[in-house]
Design a protein around this motif. Structure first.
Motif, mmCIF file in Angstrom:
data_model
loop_
_atom_site.group_PDB
_atom_site.id
_atom_site.type_symbol
_atom_site.label_atom_id
_atom_site.label_comp_id
_atom_site.label_asym_id
_atom_site.label_seq_id
_atom_site.Cartn_x
_atom_site.Cartn_y
_atom_site.Cartn_z
ATOM 1 N N TYR A 34 -3.757 -7.668 6.558
ATOM 2 C CA TYR A 34 -4.700 -8.335 5.669
ATOM 3 C C TYR A 34 -4.864 -7.522 4.391
ATOM 4 O O TYR A 34 -4.600 -6.315 4.336
ATOM 5 N N ILE A 35 -5.259 -8.222 3.331
ATOM 6 C CA ILE A 35 -5.534 -7.614 2.040
ATOM 7 C C ILE A 35 -6.950 -8.010 1.658
ATOM 8 O O ILE A 35 -7.253 -9.196 1.496
ATOM 9 N N ASN A 42 -2.312 -2.372 -0.369
ATOM 10 C CA ASN A 42 -1.060 -2.441 0.399
ATOM 11 C C ASN A 42 -0.869 -3.824 1.009
ATOM 12 O O ASN A 42 -1.403 -4.109 2.083
ATOM 13 N N PRO A 43 -0.065 -4.699 0.374
ATOM 14 C CA PRO A 43 0.088 -6.076 0.857
ATOM 15 C C PRO A 43 1.007 -6.218 2.060
ATOM 16 O O PRO A 43 1.158 -7.323 2.593
ATOM 17 N N TYR A 185 2.186 -15.179 3.631
ATOM 18 C CA TYR A 185 0.800 -14.830 3.336
ATOM 19 C C TYR A 185 -0.074 -16.079 3.424
ATOM 20 O O TYR A 185 0.401 -17.206 3.275
ATOM 21 N N MET A 243 -1.642 -11.719 6.268
ATOM 22 C CA MET A 243 -0.185 -11.763 6.304
ATOM 23 C C MET A 243 0.298 -11.941 7.730
ATOM 24 O O MET A 243 -0.242 -11.355 8.666
#
Length: 260
Positions: A34-35, A42-43, A185, A243
């Motif tokens: 997760y973002i 950090n994607p 995503y 993600m």
């Protein structure tokens, strides 16, 4: 957002009436990440696992529509951050995700398992769906659900609209069996996957001692609390992402008519 789902449903019906199709069923496993407010930069950082099942209608060699159900888990902890400011904040969460989505998938190359000339193809996908989430945190050895506690003094839903998008590569490795690897995503309409969004609430506003304690965890180690009412708690960005990355295996029911 529901208009996206309606659009794909209409497209599914219209194409079904005039094209040759194949059905495909499969499942996937992999990692989730997760973002958001506890992972800003950090994607591609995994923080949990994910798995799912799907059924797909392939209208031709290039285009299909997939109904997908996925279960995953994401988490985050300031204690693992490289930023001293975030380590001082000392928040953490874990949340399960249950996603139901409808996605259009586009192959870059002509692809029919066990029938087409190409054994592999890159692909992309885009869709719409809904996910449920329930952030939790561990405190004094107990697990607490954070949403009912309203740790920022704000109520939020247990569900969110999501826009899945991503890309991958699929390979027809045997007969009608295909494997794929993809990275995708989910854009969401919530900033509370992690129970963190904006500012610290006044501690006097909490009637629940657990809610008060979990609203500001900065002083648990040194007894120095930084959560002054109205000061910044989250990153002020309006949305969280998550993600899914992993591998898929599927079986395609190819009819004789589709060979041509």
């Amino acid at each position: 957002m529901p208009k996206f789902i309606a659009f794909f449903c209409i497209m599914f019906i219209c194409m079904n009436a005039q094209a040759q199709q194949t059905w495909e069923i499969g499942g996937n496993v992999g990692a989730a990440g997760y973002i958001g407010d506890l992972n800003i930069n950090n994607p591609v950082k995994p923080s949990g696992a994910q798995a799912g099942l799907f059924i797909k209608r392939n209208f031709n060699r290039y285009l299909g529509v997939k109904l997908n159900y996925s279960f995953g888990q994401i988490s985050g902890a300031d204690s693992t951050s490289g930023s001293q400011q975030l380590r001082d904040r000392n928040l953490s969460f874990t949340t399960p995700l249950k996603e139901l989505s409808l996605m259009a998938e586009l192959n870059f190359m002509s692809f029919i398992p066990d029938a087409g000339k190409n054994k592999y193809t890159p692909y992309i996908y885009l869709g719409a769906g809904i996910t449920s989430y329930n952030p939790k945190a561990k405190y004094n050895g107990e697990i607490y659900e954070l949403r009912p506690l309203q740790t920022e003094g704000t109520a939020y839903s247990s569900k969110a609209i999501v826009i899945p998008f991503g890309a991958g590569v699929k390979y027809n490795f045997s007969g009608k069996w295909t494997v794929a690897a993809d990275l995708g995503y989910r854009f969401t309409n919530t900033d509370y996957l992690d129970d963190v969004s904006r500012n610290y609430a006044p501690k006097s506003s909490f009637n629940n001692e657990i809610a008060r304690a979990l609203s500001d965890r900065s002083g648990e180690k040194n007894n120095i609390y930084i959560g002054k009412a109205g000061s910044q708690r989250g990153d002020y960005k309006p949305r969280d992402f998550y993600m899914f990355v992993g591998f898929t295996i599927s079986y395609t029911f190819v009819t004789q008519e589709c060979y041509y």
